[in-house]
Design a protein around this motif. Structure first.
Motif, PDB file in Angstrom:
ATOM      1  N   ASP A 164     -11.926   5.255  -4.912  1.00 57.04           N
ATOM      2  CA  ASP A 164     -11.696   4.745  -6.259  1.00 57.04           C
ATOM      3  C   ASP A 164     -11.925   3.240  -6.368  1.00 57.04           C
ATOM      4  O   ASP A 164     -11.551   2.627  -7.377  1.00 57.04           O
ATOM      5  CB  ASP A 164     -10.273   5.076  -6.706  1.00 57.04           C
ATOM      6  CG  ASP A 164     -10.071   6.567  -6.955  1.00 57.04           C
ATOM      7  OD1 ASP A 164     -11.082   7.279  -7.132  1.00 57.04           O
ATOM      8  OD2 ASP A 164      -8.907   7.016  -6.950  1.00 57.04           O
TER       9      ASP A 164
ATOM     10  N   GLY B 188      -8.557   0.907  -6.592  1.00 55.41           N
ATOM     11  CA  GLY B 188      -7.559   1.111  -7.636  1.00 55.41           C
ATOM     12  C   GLY B 188      -6.982  -0.206  -8.110  1.00 55.41           C
ATOM     13  O   GLY B 188      -7.705  -1.194  -8.302  1.00 55.41           O
TER      14      GLY B 188
ATOM     15  N   PRO C 269       3.533   1.767  -3.055  1.00 58.03           N
ATOM     16  CA  PRO C 269       2.860   2.003  -4.344  1.00 58.03           C
ATOM     17  C   PRO C 269       2.123   3.327  -4.405  1.00 58.03           C
ATOM     18  O   PRO C 269       2.003   3.918  -5.492  1.00 58.03           O
ATOM     19  CB  PRO C 269       1.886   0.824  -4.444  1.00 58.03           C
ATOM     20  CG  PRO C 269       2.494  -0.250  -3.616  1.00 58.03           C
ATOM     21  CD  PRO C 269       3.159   0.463  -2.483  1.00 58.03           C
ATOM     22  N   LEU C 270       1.633   3.816  -3.267  1.00 56.58           N
ATOM     23  CA  LEU C 270       0.938   5.098  -3.226  1.00 56.58           C
ATOM     24  C   LEU C 270       1.896   6.276  -3.095  1.00 56.58           C
ATOM     25  O   LEU C 270       1.460   7.429  -3.079  1.00 56.58           O
ATOM     26  CB  LEU C 270      -0.074   5.112  -2.073  1.00 56.58           C
ATOM     27  CG  LEU C 270      -1.313   4.228  -2.283  1.00 56.58           C
ATOM     28  CD1 LEU C 270      -2.125   4.127  -0.997  1.00 56.58           C
ATOM     29  CD2 LEU C 270      -2.182   4.745  -3.424  1.00 56.58           C
TER      30      LEU C 270
ATOM     31  N   LEU D 175      -4.722  -1.758  -6.283  1.00 60.99           N
ATOM     32  CA  LEU D 175      -4.071  -2.322  -5.103  1.00 60.99           C
ATOM     33  C   LEU D 175      -4.973  -3.227  -4.276  1.00 60.99           C
ATOM     34  O   LEU D 175      -4.543  -4.272  -3.776  1.00 60.99           O
ATOM     35  CB  LEU D 175      -3.541  -1.183  -4.225  1.00 60.99           C
ATOM     36  CG  LEU D 175      -2.516  -0.251  -4.882  1.00 60.99           C
ATOM     37  CD1 LEU D 175      -2.126   0.858  -3.922  1.00 60.99           C
ATOM     38  CD2 LEU D 175      -1.291  -1.038  -5.332  1.00 60.99           C
TER      39      LEU D 175
ATOM     40  N   ARG E 289      -8.802   8.215  -0.701  1.00 57.64           N
ATOM     41  CA  ARG E 289      -9.011   8.294  -2.140  1.00 57.64           C
ATOM     42  C   ARG E 289      -8.966   6.898  -2.764  1.00 57.64           C
ATOM     43  O   ARG E 289      -9.712   6.601  -3.704  1.00 57.64           O
ATOM     44  CB  ARG E 289      -7.951   9.187  -2.763  1.00 57.64           C
ATOM     45  CG  ARG E 289      -8.137   9.418  -4.254  1.00 57.64           C
ATOM     46  CD  ARG E 289      -9.372  10.253  -4.565  1.00 57.64           C
ATOM     47  NE  ARG E 289      -9.852  10.034  -5.915  1.00 57.64           N
ATOM     48  CZ  ARG E 289     -10.887  10.657  -6.459  1.00 57.64           C
ATOM     49  NH1 ARG E 289     -11.563  11.547  -5.747  1.00 57.64           N
ATOM     50  NH2 ARG E 289     -11.254  10.410  -7.681  1.00 57.64           N
ATOM     51  N   LEU E 290      -8.102   6.043  -2.243  1.00 57.97           N
ATOM     52  CA  LEU E 290      -8.029   4.661  -2.724  1.00 57.97           C
ATOM     53  C   LEU E 290      -9.363   3.952  -2.517  1.00 57.97           C
ATOM     54  O   LEU E 290      -9.853   3.247  -3.408  1.00 57.97           O
ATOM     55  CB  LEU E 290      -6.908   3.921  -1.992  1.00 57.97           C
ATOM     56  CG  LEU E 290      -6.667   2.473  -2.404  1.00 57.97           C
ATOM     57  CD1 LEU E 290      -6.090   2.399  -3.810  1.00 57.97           C
ATOM     58  CD2 LEU E 290      -5.726   1.788  -1.405  1.00 57.97           C
TER      59      LEU E 290
ATOM     60  N   LEU F 268       0.815  -1.219   0.000  1.00 61.97           N
ATOM     61  CA  LEU F 268       0.000   0.000   0.000  1.00 61.97           C
ATOM     62  C   LEU F 268       0.849   1.270   0.000  1.00 61.97           C
ATOM     63  O   LEU F 268       0.734   2.110  -0.890  1.00 61.97           O
ATOM     64  CB  LEU F 268      -0.934   0.020   1.221  1.00 61.97           C
ATOM     65  CG  LEU F 268      -2.199  -0.832   1.194  1.00 61.97           C
ATOM     66  CD1 LEU F 268      -3.024  -0.577   2.445  1.00 61.97           C
ATOM     67  CD2 LEU F 268      -3.030  -0.544  -0.050  1.00 61.97           C
TER      68      LEU F 268
ATOM     69  N   ASP G 196      -1.259  11.647   3.345  1.00 59.28           N
ATOM     70  CA  ASP G 196      -1.223  10.247   2.939  1.00 59.28           C
ATOM     71  C   ASP G 196      -2.427   9.483   3.483  1.00 59.28           C
ATOM     72  O   ASP G 196      -2.913   8.547   2.837  1.00 59.28           O
ATOM     73  CB  ASP G 196       0.084   9.605   3.386  1.00 59.28           C
ATOM     74  CG  ASP G 196       1.288  10.204   2.661  1.00 59.28           C
ATOM     75  OD1 ASP G 196       1.118  10.644   1.505  1.00 59.28           O
ATOM     76  OD2 ASP G 196       2.379  10.245   3.254  1.00 59.28           O
TER      77      ASP G 196
ATOM     78  N   ALA H 127      -4.875  10.026   1.011  1.00 60.02           N
ATOM     79  CA  ALA H 127      -4.642   9.191  -0.172  1.00 60.02           C
ATOM     80  C   ALA H 127      -5.243   7.808   0.007  1.00 60.02           C
ATOM     81  O   ALA H 127      -5.748   7.212  -0.953  1.00 60.02           O
ATOM     82  CB  ALA H 127      -3.146   9.101  -0.461  1.00 60.02           C
ATOM     83  N   LEU H 128      -5.204   7.279   1.232  1.00 59.49           N
ATOM     84  CA  LEU H 128      -5.857   5.999   1.493  1.00 59.49           C
ATOM     85  C   LEU H 128      -7.369   6.129   1.330  1.00 59.49           C
ATOM     86  O   LEU H 128      -8.032   5.224   0.809  1.00 59.49           O
ATOM     87  CB  LEU H 128      -5.512   5.510   2.901  1.00 59.49           C
ATOM     88  CG  LEU H 128      -4.086   5.009   3.109  1.00 59.49           C
ATOM     89  CD1 LEU H 128      -3.853   4.695   4.588  1.00 59.49           C
ATOM     90  CD2 LEU H 128      -3.810   3.772   2.263  1.00 59.49           C
TER      91      LEU H 128
ATOM     92  N   PHE I 216       4.033   7.039  -0.500  1.00 57.99           N
ATOM     93  CA  PHE I 216       4.215   7.663   0.809  1.00 57.99           C
ATOM     94  C   PHE I 216       5.712   7.789   1.098  1.00 57.99           C
ATOM     95  O   PHE I 216       6.437   6.789   1.098  1.00 57.99           O
ATOM     96  CB  PHE I 216       3.573   6.813   1.909  1.00 57.99           C
ATOM     97  CG  PHE I 216       2.074   6.708   1.831  1.00 57.99           C
ATOM     98  CD1 PHE I 216       1.358   7.271   0.786  1.00 57.99           C
ATOM     99  CD2 PHE I 216       1.371   6.027   2.810  1.00 57.99           C
ATOM    100  CE1 PHE I 216      -0.024   7.169   0.715  1.00 57.99           C
ATOM    101  CE2 PHE I 216      -0.011   5.913   2.757  1.00 57.99           C
ATOM    102  CZ  PHE I 216      -0.709   6.483   1.700  1.00 57.99           C
TER     103      PHE I 216
END
Length: 324
Positions: free
Chosen positions: A239, A242, A201-202, A244, A235-236, A198, A229, A232-233, A204
């Motif tokens: 989405d 994604g 790949p994102l 992941l 947002r994952l 996680l 960050d 961002a999780l 961080f």
């Protein structure tokens, strides 16, 4: 000016008013993502802690790591889905105790035979567990777990007080069990699996996962991230995982499974609101929040310093963001 731009400007004005009026005195960080971009980012200052260890007065900025406390549980659930998609951990319907064969006496106990991995995911294990008291001594079950010579035996041998699956009971031990299943199934420590599957790949740049005295990452509360960050999780999740996290698993995380209060449910280690504005949320002690609203294409990440005191600052800021 487009309507979405006007909405963003109105939200920013409400947030800044809350901060100017001192209604969120313990706010440490706020990141709002709307339409795939950061539309608001605010940082404060004040005393901070790393799981009870004083860090002194901290001036926060984008690069400052922060305890996310029990938001860690929701991140563990994301990692469980990654491992599950690769066939490395048991399905939610699988029996729980046989995953810990070293505790033969507990595996053979008929009173525990009905426990499943899903009961850990939904915190409906039906075991004696109490985190309604301060996190300052062993009367709190999570503290007692961390003090125990064997955290997993401590959890699994708690007295059975009701049938599993019938009632939600807040339980950091459930998250610790999930962390153990991930580590055993992947053959890697939880924090390493999180990093490679996680965090890296994102993109961080920094992260930490506090460990217990046994050297094991504290799955229930030990994660430290930058607020941006954390967003961002969110947002994952927005989405659908994604590339992941399997999309089917993200849907399962947010499916309401056990009701906590009217319109407020628990899914798989995520809170779920089913009211007029549905969302999923990760919540941590002291004002750590990650709210994801798919219908509004909105992610709100909050960090704050009201440890063991409540959620006042985080709630004030969230109310301003959501216009409620």
């Amino acid at each position: 000016m487009r309507d979405d731009e006007e909405d963003a400007m109105g939200m920013i004005e409400r947030v800044d008013e809350v901060l100017h009026e001192g209604k969120a005195p313990a706010l440490h960080g706020l990141v709002v993502v709307s339409g795939g971009r950061i539309v608001a980012e605010r940082y404060g200052e004040g005393p901070d802690h790393r799981l009870g260890e004083p860090l002194g007065h901290v001036v926060f900025d984008r690069d400052t790591l922060h305890d996310v406390r029990s938001v860690s549980k929701s991140v563990v659930a994301l990692l469980y889905g990654v491992a599950l998609g690769r066939g490395l951990v048991p399905e939610p319907g699988e029996p729980l105790l046989p995953q810990f064969p070293e505790y033969r006496d507990l595996v053979d106990d008929p009173a525990r035979a009905h426990l499943t991995v899903g009961h850990a995911l939904t915190m409906t294990l039906g075991l004696d567990w109490n985190e309604d008291v301060p996190y300052t001594g062993p009367d709190n079950s999570e503290v007692a777990m961390e003090l125990a010579p064997d955290r997993y035996r401590f959890i699994l041998e708690r007295p059975v007080v009701e049938e599993a699956g019938t009632r939600w009971r807040y339980c950091g031990g459930a998250s610790a069990l999930l962390g153990a299943l991930i580590a055993r199934g992947t053959g890697r420590p939880l924090e390493e699996y999180a990093a490679t599957e996680l965090f890296e790949p994102l993109g961080f740049p920094a992260y930490e996962w506090s460990k217990g005295d046994d050297g094991v990452a504290m799955a229930a509360s030990g994660l430290r991230l930058r607020p941006v960050d954390l967003a961002a999780l969110g947002r994952l999740v927005l989405d659908g995982g994604g590339d992941l996290v399997p999309a089917a698993w993200v849907r399962e995380l947010g499916r309401p499974r056990v009701e906590i209060a009217d319109g407020f449910w628990y899914g798989y280690q995520w809170y779920v609101s089913t009211g007029g504005r549905p969302w999923v949320e990760a919540i941590g002690n002291g004002g750590q929040r990650l709210l994801v609203s798919p219908e509004e294409d909105l992610v709100v990440a909050v960090t704050a310093g009201e440890y063991d005191e409540g959620q006042g600052s985080a709630t004030a800021v969230l109310d301003a963001v959501l216009g409620r």
